[in-house]
Design a protein around this motif. Structure first.
Motif, PDB file in Angstrom:
ATOM      1  N   VAL A  71     -25.939  30.573  16.380  1.00  0.00           N
ATOM      2  CA  VAL A  71     -25.139  29.343  16.327  1.00  0.00           C
ATOM      3  C   VAL A  71     -25.962  28.262  15.633  1.00  0.00           C
ATOM      4  CG1 VAL A  71     -23.862  29.857  18.445  1.00  0.00           C
ATOM      5  CG2 VAL A  71     -25.960  28.525  18.580  1.00  0.00           C
ATOM      6  N   ILE A  72     -25.287  27.216  15.209  1.00  0.00           N
ATOM      7  CA  ILE A  72     -25.985  26.027  14.733  1.00  0.00           C
ATOM      8  C   ILE A  72     -25.958  25.057  15.912  1.00  0.00           C
ATOM      9  CG2 ILE A  72     -26.034  24.126  13.092  1.00  0.00           C
ATOM     10  CD1 ILE A  72     -24.614  25.996  11.094  1.00  0.00           C
ATOM     11  N   PRO A  73     -27.096  24.860  16.583  1.00  0.00           N
ATOM     12  CA  PRO A  73     -27.118  23.986  17.758  1.00  0.00           C
ATOM     13  C   PRO A  73     -26.796  22.540  17.400  1.00  0.00           C
ATOM     14  CG  PRO A  73     -29.120  25.300  17.610  1.00  0.00           C
ATOM     15  CD  PRO A  73     -28.388  25.450  16.312  1.00  0.00           C
ATOM     16  N   PHE A  74     -26.331  21.781  18.378  1.00  0.00           N
ATOM     17  CA  PHE A  74     -25.942  20.401  18.134  1.00  0.00           C
ATOM     18  C   PHE A  74     -27.117  19.549  17.657  1.00  0.00           C
ATOM     19  CE2 PHE A  74     -27.571  20.070  22.378  1.00  0.00           C
ATOM     20  CZ  PHE A  74     -28.058  18.791  22.474  1.00  0.00           C
ATOM     21  N   GLN A  78     -29.679  24.178  11.232  1.00  0.00           N
ATOM     22  CA  GLN A  78     -30.043  25.558  10.900  1.00  0.00           C
ATOM     23  C   GLN A  78     -29.522  26.504  11.974  1.00  0.00           C
ATOM     24  OE1 GLN A  78     -34.224  25.978  10.062  1.00  0.00           O
ATOM     25  NE2 GLN A  78     -34.182  28.182  10.375  1.00  0.00           N
ATOM     26  N   GLU A  79     -29.082  27.674  11.540  1.00  0.00           N
ATOM     27  CA  GLU A  79     -28.604  28.685  12.485  1.00  0.00           C
ATOM     28  C   GLU A  79     -29.769  29.206  13.324  1.00  0.00           C
ATOM     29  OE1 GLU A  79     -25.072  31.538  11.731  1.00  0.00           O
ATOM     30  OE2 GLU A  79     -26.889  32.557  11.041  1.00  0.00           O
ATOM     31  N   PHE A  83     -30.219  32.741  22.289  1.00  0.00           N
ATOM     32  CA  PHE A  83     -31.168  32.688  23.397  1.00  0.00           C
ATOM     33  C   PHE A  83     -32.289  31.672  23.162  1.00  0.00           C
ATOM     34  CE2 PHE A  83     -29.581  37.201  23.517  1.00  0.00           C
ATOM     35  CZ  PHE A  83     -28.634  36.958  24.502  1.00  0.00           C
ATOM     36  N   SER A  84     -32.296  31.021  21.995  1.00  0.00           N
ATOM     37  CA  SER A  84     -33.276  29.958  21.737  1.00  0.00           C
ATOM     38  C   SER A  84     -32.638  28.580  21.836  1.00  0.00           C
ATOM     39  CB  SER A  84     -33.914  30.142  20.355  1.00  0.00           C
ATOM     40  OG  SER A  84     -33.006  29.775  19.329  1.00  0.00           O
ATOM     41  N   CYS A  85     -31.422  28.522  22.364  1.00  0.00           N
ATOM     42  CA  CYS A  85     -30.748  27.236  22.530  1.00  0.00           C
ATOM     43  C   CYS A  85     -29.858  27.287  23.771  1.00  0.00           C
ATOM     44  CB  CYS A  85     -29.971  26.853  21.284  1.00  0.00           C
ATOM     45  SG  CYS A  85     -28.786  28.069  20.728  1.00  0.00           S
ATOM     46  N   TRP A 143     -38.371  25.390  17.993  1.00  0.00           N
ATOM     47  CA  TRP A 143     -37.680  24.594  16.982  1.00  0.00           C
ATOM     48  C   TRP A 143     -37.236  23.234  17.507  1.00  0.00           C
ATOM     49  CZ3 TRP A 143     -32.715  22.937  17.670  1.00  0.00           C
ATOM     50  CH2 TRP A 143     -31.960  23.579  18.659  1.00  0.00           C
ATOM     51  N   LEU A 144     -37.171  23.058  18.825  1.00  0.00           N
ATOM     52  CA  LEU A 144     -36.763  21.770  19.394  1.00  0.00           C
ATOM     53  C   LEU A 144     -37.841  20.689  19.277  1.00  0.00           C
ATOM     54  CD1 LEU A 144     -34.853  23.005  22.530  1.00  0.00           C
ATOM     55  CD2 LEU A 144     -33.905  21.605  20.698  1.00  0.00           C
ATOM     56  N   GLU A 145     -39.045  21.079  18.937  1.00  0.00           N
ATOM     57  CA  GLU A 145     -40.151  20.123  18.813  1.00  0.00           C
ATOM     58  C   GLU A 145     -39.773  18.955  17.906  1.00  0.00           C
ATOM     59  OE1 GLU A 145     -43.695  18.369  19.621  1.00  0.00           O
ATOM     60  OE2 GLU A 145     -43.098  20.281  20.514  1.00  0.00           O
ATOM     61  N   LYS A 146     -39.078  19.244  16.809  1.00  0.00           N
ATOM     62  CA  LYS A 146     -38.722  18.174  15.864  1.00  0.00           C
ATOM     63  C   LYS A 146     -37.685  17.207  16.436  1.00  0.00           C
ATOM     64  CE  LYS A 146     -35.126  20.731  13.467  1.00  0.00           C
ATOM     65  NZ  LYS A 146     -34.651  21.262  12.218  1.00  0.00           N
TER      66      LYS A 146
END
Length: 162
Positions: A71-74, A78-79, A83-85, A143-146
């Motif tokens: 998915v492209i998280p909110f 980027q897709e 399980f990483s979102c 990837w949430l670090e940003k």
């Protein structure tokens, strides 16, 4: 492997009738109240819960149909792998939220910081205990670090997750 059968123990009632502009995480729902209608046969299980300030709810994303493995998280363009979102279109569509416990009256549990739709089936309630539930050091957030400093106002629902 055998299927796992889960049955609701109650219904979560919130002011959110639609995902549009609904908070995505409890931290973005400060002051937003709701209540749990625990089915009477489970009311005895609420004994001693009133001493806790927060509870963790496991529930079913009951308006989600199907799932997507990417998915492209909110919070991104980027897709990403599901399980990483925390997107709701998951293979088992199970949600998890830690909310404030406001009070208990019989089989009605009053809560705050509700980030789920009205009518959400409740699977379980667990007391929140920070020594066990939130005591992790050296956490990496991929990837949430940003987006770690994203303002809470940005935590509103996205039409992609209907």
């Amino acid at each position: 492997m055998e299927p796992i059968n889960l049955y609701p123990i109650g219904i979560i009632h919130t002011p959110h009738a639609d995902v549009k502009n609904m908070p995505i995480q409890p931290v973005a729902a400060e002051g937003v109240r709701g209540w749990i209608e625990l089915f009477p046969e489970y009311a005895e299980g609420l004994k001693d819960l009133e001493g806790f300030s927060h509870i963790t709810l496991l529930y079913r994303f009951h308006k989600i149909e199907g799932y997507k493995l990417t998915v492209i998280p909110f919070m991104d363009t980027q897709e990403r792998g599901i399980f990483s979102c925390k997107a709701p279109k998951r293979p088992n569509a199970i949600g998890l939220s830690t909310v404030k416990l406001v009070g208990i009256e019989g089989n009605r549990v009053h809560i705050e910081q509700v980030d789920m739709l009205d009518g959400t089936p409740l699977i379980d309630i667990k007391p929140f205990y920070p020594r066990y539930d939130n005591r992790i050091e050296g956490v990496k957030i991929g990837w949430l670090e940003k987006n770690k400093d994203l303002p809470l106002e940005a935590l509103r629902s996205d039409e992609r997750f209907k």
